[in-house]
Design a protein around this motif. Structure first.
Motif, PDB file in Angstrom:
ATOM      1  N   LYS A 251      37.074  -9.463 -26.418  1.00  0.00           N
ATOM      2  CA  LYS A 251      37.821  -8.336 -25.672  1.00  0.00           C
ATOM      3  C   LYS A 251      36.380  -7.935 -24.795  1.00  0.00           C
ATOM      4  O   LYS A 251      37.050  -7.232 -23.192  1.00  0.00           O
ATOM      5  CB  LYS A 251      37.848  -7.602 -26.475  1.00  0.00           C
ATOM      6  N   GLU A 252      34.591  -7.918 -25.263  1.00  0.00           N
ATOM      7  CA  GLU A 252      33.901  -7.757 -24.436  1.00  0.00           C
ATOM      8  C   GLU A 252      34.119  -8.520 -22.969  1.00  0.00           C
ATOM      9  O   GLU A 252      33.401  -8.143 -22.199  1.00  0.00           O
ATOM     10  CB  GLU A 252      32.893  -7.614 -25.255  1.00  0.00           C
ATOM     11  N   LEU A 253      34.293  -9.823 -23.212  1.00  0.00           N
ATOM     12  CA  LEU A 253      33.689 -10.559 -22.158  1.00  0.00           C
ATOM     13  C   LEU A 253      35.361 -10.134 -20.686  1.00  0.00           C
ATOM     14  O   LEU A 253      34.928 -10.213 -19.190  1.00  0.00           O
ATOM     15  CB  LEU A 253      34.092 -12.075 -21.725  1.00  0.00           C
ATOM     16  N   ALA A 254      36.345  -9.596 -21.379  1.00  0.00           N
ATOM     17  CA  ALA A 254      37.461  -9.211 -20.411  1.00  0.00           C
ATOM     18  C   ALA A 254      37.019  -8.146 -19.705  1.00  0.00           C
ATOM     19  O   ALA A 254      37.830  -8.183 -18.942  1.00  0.00           O
ATOM     20  CB  ALA A 254      38.719  -9.288 -21.617  1.00  0.00           C
ATOM     21  N   SER A 255      36.246  -7.634 -20.361  1.00  0.00           N
ATOM     22  CA  SER A 255      36.488  -5.730 -19.371  1.00  0.00           C
ATOM     23  C   SER A 255      34.585  -5.965 -19.371  1.00  0.00           C
ATOM     24  O   SER A 255      34.559  -5.139 -18.464  1.00  0.00           O
ATOM     25  CB  SER A 255      36.087  -4.509 -21.494  1.00  0.00           C
ATOM     26  N   ARG A 256      34.780  -7.416 -19.239  1.00  0.00           N
ATOM     27  CA  ARG A 256      32.794  -7.025 -18.209  1.00  0.00           C
ATOM     28  C   ARG A 256      32.842  -7.779 -16.635  1.00  0.00           C
ATOM     29  O   ARG A 256      33.903  -8.039 -16.918  1.00  0.00           O
ATOM     30  CB  ARG A 256      31.710  -8.103 -19.281  1.00  0.00           C
ATOM     31  N   VAL A 257      32.130  -6.930 -16.249  1.00  0.00           N
ATOM     32  CA  VAL A 257      32.324  -6.885 -14.664  1.00  0.00           C
ATOM     33  C   VAL A 257      31.016  -8.762 -14.555  1.00  0.00           C
ATOM     34  O   VAL A 257      30.349  -8.169 -15.049  1.00  0.00           O
ATOM     35  CB  VAL A 257      31.959  -6.009 -13.548  1.00  0.00           C
ATOM     36  N   VAL A 258      31.648  -9.104 -13.607  1.00  0.00           N
ATOM     37  CA  VAL A 258      30.808 -10.752 -14.024  1.00  0.00           C
ATOM     38  C   VAL A 258      30.109 -10.688 -12.323  1.00  0.00           C
ATOM     39  O   VAL A 258      30.761 -11.222 -11.630  1.00  0.00           O
ATOM     40  CB  VAL A 258      32.129 -11.707 -14.080  1.00  0.00           C
ATOM     41  N   PRO A 259      28.992 -10.736 -11.987  1.00  0.00           N
ATOM     42  CA  PRO A 259      28.291 -11.470 -11.529  1.00  0.00           C
ATOM     43  C   PRO A 259      28.375 -12.536 -10.905  1.00  0.00           C
ATOM     44  O   PRO A 259      28.736 -13.471 -11.644  1.00  0.00           O
ATOM     45  CB  PRO A 259      26.529 -10.787 -11.550  1.00  0.00           C
ATOM     46  N   LEU A 260      28.065 -12.609  -9.790  1.00  0.00           N
ATOM     47  CA  LEU A 260      27.971 -14.614  -8.706  1.00  0.00           C
ATOM     48  C   LEU A 260      26.779 -14.755  -9.265  1.00  0.00           C
ATOM     49  O   LEU A 260      26.106 -14.289  -9.931  1.00  0.00           O
ATOM     50  CB  LEU A 260      27.583 -13.952  -7.674  1.00  0.00           C
ATOM     51  N   PRO A 261      27.117 -15.855  -9.229  1.00  0.00           N
ATOM     52  CA  PRO A 261      26.104 -16.969  -9.807  1.00  0.00           C
ATOM     53  C   PRO A 261      24.324 -16.312  -8.428  1.00  0.00           C
ATOM     54  O   PRO A 261      24.580 -16.279  -8.181  1.00  0.00           O
ATOM     55  CB  PRO A 261      26.558 -18.322  -9.219  1.00  0.00           C
TER      56      PRO A 261
END
Length: 115
Positions: free
Chosen positions: A33-43
């Protein structure tokens, strides 16, 4: 063969400059669930590439090299000289925001806009 330094080493090369970086910390497990709610930055490689190309188009690459040189002189770890990736990203964003239009900065650093 490695002669010195920690067992895990990561560095980014920007022209003739070398930025020694810490290894990224392990993130949350896939499907959590933590991964789903987290904003993933560009590499990081994509962020640096877009930033350098945009600054080069505006003839502002010397500003970036000066900022990176200052960053390397003040490392997070005085023993190894390494810098945390988020601090490197912050320096890139500061230089980009001084030179580029807000829309261009938003295209390079999209993780800031959704918050």
């Amino acid at each position: 063969m490695r002669c010195r330094g920690p067992g895990q080493w990561r560095e980014y090369r920007l022209g003739s400059q070398v930025v020694p970086l810490y290894m990224p910390e392990k993130g949350p497990e896939k499907g959590s669930k933590e991964l789903a709610s987290r904003v993933v930055p560009l590499p990081l490689t994509e962020v640096v590439h877009k930033t350098t190309k945009s600054l080069a188009a505006k003839n502002a690459l010397p500003r970036l090299t000066e900022a990176v040189a200052t960053l390397v002189k003040e490392p997070d770890s005085p023993n190894t000289g390494r810098i945390r990736e988020d601090r490197f990203r912050t320096v890139l964003e500061e230089v980009a925001s001084q030179v580029l239009e807000p829309e261009e900065v938003q295209a390079i650093f999209p993780e800031k806009g959704g918050l």
